[in-house]
Scaffold this active site. Sequence first.
Site, PDB file in Angstrom:
ATOM      1  N   HIS A 266       1.429 101.091 100.611  1.00  0.00           N
ATOM      2  CA  HIS A 266       0.247 101.946 100.436  1.00  0.00           C
ATOM      3  C   HIS A 266       0.485 103.307 101.080  1.00  0.00           C
ATOM      4  CE1 HIS A 266      -4.192 102.757 100.388  1.00  0.00           C
ATOM      5  NE2 HIS A 266      -3.880 103.458 101.469  1.00  0.00           N
ATOM      6  N   GLU A 267       1.012 103.326 102.299  1.00  0.00           N
ATOM      7  CA  GLU A 267       1.257 104.588 102.995  1.00  0.00           C
ATOM      8  C   GLU A 267       2.385 105.381 102.342  1.00  0.00           C
ATOM      9  OE1 GLU A 267      -0.954 105.488 104.940  1.00  0.00           O
ATOM     10  OE2 GLU A 267      -1.904 103.538 105.208  1.00  0.00           O
TER      11      GLU A 267
ATOM     12  N   HIS B 287       0.975 107.149  99.421  1.00  0.00           N
ATOM     13  CA  HIS B 287       0.277 108.382  99.816  1.00  0.00           C
ATOM     14  C   HIS B 287       1.258 109.550  99.877  1.00  0.00           C
ATOM     15  CE1 HIS B 287      -3.863 107.421 100.471  1.00  0.00           C
ATOM     16  NE2 HIS B 287      -3.661 106.548 101.436  1.00  0.00           N
TER      17      HIS B 287
ATOM     18  N   GLU C 170      -7.381 106.756  97.804  1.00  0.00           N
ATOM     19  CA  GLU C 170      -7.145 105.405  98.300  1.00  0.00           C
ATOM     20  C   GLU C 170      -6.927 104.430  97.147  1.00  0.00           C
ATOM     21  OE1 GLU C 170      -6.581 104.448 101.418  1.00  0.00           O
ATOM     22  OE2 GLU C 170      -6.728 106.590 101.863  1.00  0.00           O
TER      23      GLU C 170
END
Length: 294
Positions: free
Chosen positions: A147-148, A151, A224
């Site tokens: 997930h990071e 980003h 997100e």
Amino acid sequence: MKRIFLFLLTNIAIMLVISIVISVFGLGQILDQNGVHIDLMSLLMLSAVVGMTGSFISLAMSKSMAKHSVGAYVIQEPRNDQERWLLSTVERQATAAGIGMPEVAIYDAPDINAFATGMFRNDSLVAVSTGLLYGMTRDEAEAVLAHEVSHVANGDMVTLALIQGVVNTFVFFLSRVIGHIIDRTVFKTERGHGPAYWVTTIIAQLVLGILASAIVMWFSRQREYRADAGAAYLEGKHKMIAALERLQKSVNQPHLPEQLEAFGISGGMADGLKRLFMSHPPLEERIAALRNSA
């Protein structure tokens, strides 16, 4: 560098649009006719410089500020199997996402959380809490790391700074226009700026700043969902859903400092109008979005 260029280009384009609107509708002349003498073009230029500069400096300092605020330890040479696994996992995901290897750090905190920041896609930082390392399974932690990394790959930090710079420009510009109009038309100040200008400007900037933050937080929530989808692509949808379900069990734990909350894997809870100012969507909505995705 492409996103930095777009950062500058977007702000310049907005300035041009506002300039055209001011010229086409003769807003400066209208204000002059009503006794409100203000150089809108000069104010617009100043507003853009202030709005862009503050946002740009914040972005440029984001890595060092993040490390300092949470006391993160950057892994240079892994000291144990856990750190070796952490480095190898981020390296694998970064390669799959097409970005340079981020710095990987650990910070001491009981909550299950992680964040990514940095000015460039190939020079970023991914940090995880000790609470995440000890409170999640390897599969769940891999999903959070993905997930990071997503980003970073999506350029979310630059885009968020771009949007913040744009709204800062509008807030600075409009608050001073409002202050000038009130000072001239209501309090009849003829030369310079009276106390009413400064009081009205400060109040207008506070009110407009609150409204503008709702726009920034809306974008933060949308990114997100994209990062969740990116993590599902890199590690599998089932892993990301399991990670979010694990996070649901820790919603009452302390979270990241306020200045880093938007960059974490999860944020606080809110109801009613407060939802407009949430940096993250509710976890149940993120889980539903993943389950309904192709």
